[in-house]
Write an enzyme that holds these catalytic residues in place. Structure first.
Site, short mmCIF file in Angstrom:
data_model
loop_
_atom_site.label_atom_id
_atom_site.label_comp_id
_atom_site.label_asym_id
_atom_site.label_seq_id
_atom_site.Cartn_x
_atom_site.Cartn_y
_atom_site.Cartn_z
N TYR A 79 0.82 -1.27 -0.16
CA TYR A 79 0.00 -0.11 0.11
C TYR A 79 0.90 1.21 0.33
O TYR A 79 0.30 2.32 -0.46
CB TYR A 79 -0.91 0.01 1.22
CG TYR A 79 -1.93 -1.11 1.49
CD1 TYR A 79 -2.16 -1.90 0.45
CD2 TYR A 79 -2.49 -1.38 2.52
CE1 TYR A 79 -3.24 -3.05 0.36
CE2 TYR A 79 -3.42 -2.44 2.64
CZ TYR A 79 -3.51 -3.26 1.69
OH TYR A 79 -4.36 -4.45 1.77
N HIS A 135 1.09 -11.49 1.26
CA HIS A 135 -0.24 -10.59 0.44
C HIS A 135 -0.81 -11.44 -0.47
O HIS A 135 -1.87 -11.21 -0.93
CB HIS A 135 0.32 -9.41 0.20
CG HIS A 135 -0.45 -8.44 -0.19
ND1 HIS A 135 -0.04 -6.94 -0.06
CD2 HIS A 135 -1.97 -8.25 -0.30
CE1 HIS A 135 -1.22 -6.36 -0.20
NE2 HIS A 135 -2.17 -7.00 -0.25
N LEU A 219 -18.06 -4.15 0.84
CA LEU A 219 -19.13 -3.20 0.12
C LEU A 219 -19.24 -2.99 -1.31
O LEU A 219 -19.93 -2.37 -1.84
CB LEU A 219 -18.78 -1.77 0.52
CG LEU A 219 -18.81 -1.50 2.05
CD1 LEU A 219 -18.51 -0.06 2.68
CD2 LEU A 219 -20.23 -2.18 3.04
#
Length: 313
Positions: A79, A135, A219
């Site tokens: 990130y 990851h 979401l």
């Protein structure tokens, strides 16, 4: 975030948490606990294009989340914002022992896990993390590569600098070689998970092997994949319970015993999740209804180059 006072603790078996006035922790197979709602530093906080400049906005957003009550913080070296996460932890002033901090290694070619982990700790300004993840599985050319890398992860756990270790974006075929040789099995697999990407039998496989599921992008059916067959179900249930569609989407994960990660710079929205999610539960029938409507559509938001368009794993 409130501490757990009840003797009941959800675990990787998938049993839903009981109705409580706060969002509980989930007990991992190694005995440690993870808060079931976390703040993710990917997506909106992700640094792109090799950006190395310190970003105060990421710090501010993360401090807002911590002060709102999000003590589970999910980061990764990929990130590009571990330094900002560390700065936010310092600025928020919450005692370290109250936080649950995750970071992840990208398994760069030619680099040991020890090197990556030491660099992450330095950027975070921490002595340890609560959870350290591989990851993605795509660095490995053979099952033996997975096993060797996992042995390096186990050494990090044994050093005490990572309380728990796990993986992210793994399928059953990636997990099997690790489980065949692991002294400390992965306690978590963090995957993209929402009604339009339920991964077939993968969640059941996790439960059979004591691996907790963490959902990133929960979401998606609202933010990226709308319109879709879940829209009407979300809307009806949101009206029934007096909450938002987002609350329903997160509750769908929690009521399956799945840890949910979300992100926002909007303090009101973040506080809303913490106040509304403990106030209601979906019934098993409602959870199944969302799942069934989700299976009418397929949408994957991440790692698209690794999967065929119709691959639902």
């Amino acid at each position: 975030m409130h501490s757990i006072t009840s003797a009941f603790k959800p675990d990787a078996s998938g049993n839903p948490p009981k109705q409580q006035e706060y969002i509980p922790n989930l007990k991992l197979s190694d005995g440690n606990e993870i808060p079931m709602l976390g703040y993710g530093l990917g997506t909106a906080n992700f640094k792109r294009g090799g950006d190395t400049a310190f970003n105060q906005q990421i710090v501010d957003h993360t401090v807002t989340a911590i002060k709102a009550g999000y003590y589970h913080l999910d980061g990764a070296e990929a990130y590009g914002n571990e330094q900002e996460l560390g700065a936010a932890i310092q600025a928020a002033g919450v005692p370290r022992e109250k936080l649950f901090v995750t970071t992840k290694t990208s398994c760069r070619a030619g680099e040991t896990v020890e090197t990556a982990f030491s660099r992450s700790l330095a950027k975070l300004g921490l002595d340890y993390v609560d959870l350290y993840l591989i990851h993605q599985p795509y660095f490995a050319k053979t099952p033996a590569d997975q096993q060797a890398k996992w042995a390096e992860m186990e050494a990090i756990k044994e050093s005490g600098r990572a309380r728990s270790i796990g993986v992210s974006n793994y399928l059953q075929e990636d997990l099997e070689p690790i489980l065949a040789t692991a002294r400390f099995p992965p306690v978590v697999n963090q995957i993209e998970y929402h009604p339009y990407l339920q991964h077939g039998d993968l969640v059941a496989y996790h439960r059979n092997n004591g691996i907790a599921v963490e959902a990133y992008a929960p979401l998606t059916a609202i933010t990226k994949a709308a319109p879709g067959p879940c829209d009407a179900v979300y809307a009806r249930l949101a009206s029934k319970y007096g909450v938002s569609d987002g609350d329903i989407a997160l509750r769908w994960c929690l009521d399956q015993g799945i840890v949910a990660l979300t992100t926002s710079g909007n303090e009101q929205r973040l506080q809303g999740y913490l106040s509304k999610l403990p106030a209601f539960h979906l019934t098993p029938k409602e959870v199944d209804e969302i799942s069934a409507s989700g299976r009418e559509k397929h949408f994957r938001g991440f790692w698209l180059a690794k999967f065929a368009a119709d691959d639902r794993r």
